[in-house]
Design an enzyme around this catalytic site. Structure first.
Site, short mmCIF file in Angstrom:
data_model
loop_
_atom_site.label_atom_id
_atom_site.label_comp_id
_atom_site.label_asym_id
_atom_site.label_seq_id
_atom_site.Cartn_x
_atom_site.Cartn_y
_atom_site.Cartn_z
N GLY A 93 0.83 -1.21 0.00
CA GLY A 93 0.00 0.00 0.00
C GLY A 93 0.86 1.26 0.00
O GLY A 93 0.52 2.27 0.61
N GLY B 1 -0.47 4.93 -1.00
CA GLY B 1 -1.50 5.62 -0.22
C GLY B 1 -0.94 6.74 0.63
O GLY B 1 0.26 7.05 0.58
N GLN B 2 -1.84 7.33 1.42
CA GLN B 2 -1.46 8.51 2.22
C GLN B 2 -0.35 8.18 3.22
O GLN B 2 0.62 8.92 3.35
CB GLN B 2 -2.71 9.02 2.97
CG GLN B 2 -2.52 10.38 3.61
CD GLN B 2 -3.53 10.67 4.70
OE1 GLN B 2 -4.30 9.80 5.13
NE2 GLN B 2 -3.52 11.90 5.18
N ASP C 220 -1.00 -7.22 -5.88
CA ASP C 220 -2.32 -7.24 -5.25
C ASP C 220 -2.22 -8.15 -4.03
O ASP C 220 -2.00 -9.36 -4.17
CB ASP C 220 -3.35 -7.78 -6.26
CG ASP C 220 -4.75 -7.83 -5.67
OD1 ASP C 220 -4.91 -7.52 -4.46
OD2 ASP C 220 -5.68 -8.18 -6.40
N TYR D 268 -15.91 -0.63 8.13
CA TYR D 268 -14.49 -0.39 8.36
C TYR D 268 -14.13 -0.66 9.82
O TYR D 268 -13.16 -1.37 10.12
CB TYR D 268 -14.19 1.05 7.97
CG TYR D 268 -12.79 1.53 8.22
CD1 TYR D 268 -11.72 1.03 7.49
CD2 TYR D 268 -12.55 2.55 9.15
CE1 TYR D 268 -10.44 1.52 7.71
CE2 TYR D 268 -11.27 3.05 9.36
CZ TYR D 268 -10.21 2.51 8.63
OH TYR D 268 -8.95 3.00 8.85
N LYS E 254 -11.68 -3.49 11.36
CA LYS E 254 -10.48 -3.16 12.16
C LYS E 254 -10.52 -3.87 13.52
O LYS E 254 -9.49 -4.36 14.00
CB LYS E 254 -10.36 -1.64 12.35
CG LYS E 254 -9.93 -0.90 11.08
CD LYS E 254 -8.53 -1.27 10.64
CE LYS E 254 -8.04 -0.51 9.43
NZ LYS E 254 -6.78 -1.06 8.89
#
Ligand code: AKB
Length: 316
Positions: free
Chosen positions: A8, A11-12, A52, A142, A146
């Site tokens: 990832g 991403g941010q 992926d 979400y 988590k």
């Protein structure tokens, strides 16, 4: 020497974490991966591959080929986007984590980092100074993913000895890569819109306080946790980390100190209900005690840096 894989990296969090890990551990020791292309800085400063995380075989092959010893698994569908497509999001968030945990167990990796979130809390949780241990009844896909993920992290540590480490991130604020699909994203968007258009329509109401953290503090906390002596860690689910708490009205007022004519309007959407179910502030005393969590940025300092860096980025 550790060989690290970041999943990832586009991403941010992934963008900044990859660059910082490469600075610390050496560019060639930090492999970056994502399902999409990363920014030039990440893609060109060390090894990068399109991967992926749901493709278990390819993930296993890549980890053994590159002799990876540690994984930071950051790929996830965030709170706002997950509500639009609950089952797909659940599948992505859970199956990706299970792939990484299975891999860590089978290939005996030294450590795994996976982020949890303040989304693990829900409407029945005490909202002020939310403790590490408290009622947890999240009502978003979400948040449920988590919370389930935290339980699996602890389970793999207890049952199989996988060295799992995790933080419950608050909203993260950064200028390098924009946030995408979360409920706390307004606190990033507001800075870009303030500089581009001198106005911002906020999708949360003016008094909606949420815990937030500047990215530099979040990256430091993440690496500090990963570097901490295993014997110091009393938690293998996930640590509360607090950062700073503010509401949209307060951040707008802070921006107005630099841009006096900046205008803020409010049009709450479906994300308001998500924000209303989350804590306003967090108690992170366990993280401070166990491994010495520290944060440097308050709202004033963060606003100064955000505005000056975004200005440079937009070439204003
Ligand atoms: C989101 O808003 O979904 C994330 C988070 C708090 O985990 N930024």
């Amino acid at each position: 020497m550790e060989k690290i894989l970041v999943i990832g990296c586009a991403g941010q969090i992934g963008t900044e974490l990859t660059l910082e890990l490469r600075r610390i551990y050496g560019e060639s020791n930090v492999f970056a991966s994502d399902i999409k292309c990363a920014c030039k800085e990440v893609a060109e400063s060390g090894p990068f591959e399109i991967l992926d995380v749901l493709d278990k075989q390819k993930l296993f092959d890549s980890v053994s080929k590159n002799k990876i010893t540690q994984i930071y698994h950051l790929a996830a569908v965030l709170s706002g986007n997950a509500e639009k497509n609950p089952l797909v999001s659940w599948d992505i968030n859970m199956r990706s984590l299970m792939n990484v945990l299975e891999l860590a167990k089978e290939q005996k990796l030294s450590k795994i980092f996976w982020p949890s979130s303040i989304a693990v809390f829900g409407p029945t949780t005490p909202r002020e100074n939310t403790p590490q241990y408290t009622i947890m009844e999240p009502n978003t896909v979400y948040g449920i993913s988590k919370l389930a993920g935290e339980r699996w992290m602890e389970y793999f540590f207890n049952k199989f000895g996988v060295d799992t480490r995790s933080l419950r991130y608050p909203g993260l604020i950064s200028y390098k890569t924009e946030a995408g699909g979360g409920t706390t994203d307004y606190a990033v968007d507001i800075y870009f819109e303030a500089l581009k258009n001198n106005k911002y329509e906020c999708f949360l109401s003016s008094e909606t306080a949420l815990p937030m953290m500047f990215m530099e503090d979040a990256i430091k906390a993440t690496i500090d946790l990963m570097e901490a002596d295993a014997s110091k860690l009393s938690l293998r689910s996930s640590y509360n980390v607090a950062g700073i708490s503010f509401n949209p009205r307060e951040i707008a007022a802070e921006i107005q100190k630099h841009l006096p004519t900046f205008e803020m309007t409010y049009k709450p959407d479906f994300r308001q209900a998500i924000a209303d179910s989350w804590p306003k502030s967090i108690d992170d005393s366990v993280a401070k005690k166990d491994w010495g969590l520290t944060c440097k940025y308050d709202m004033e300092k963060m606003t100064e840096v955000m505005l000056s860096e975004i200005k440079k980025k937009l070439m204003l």
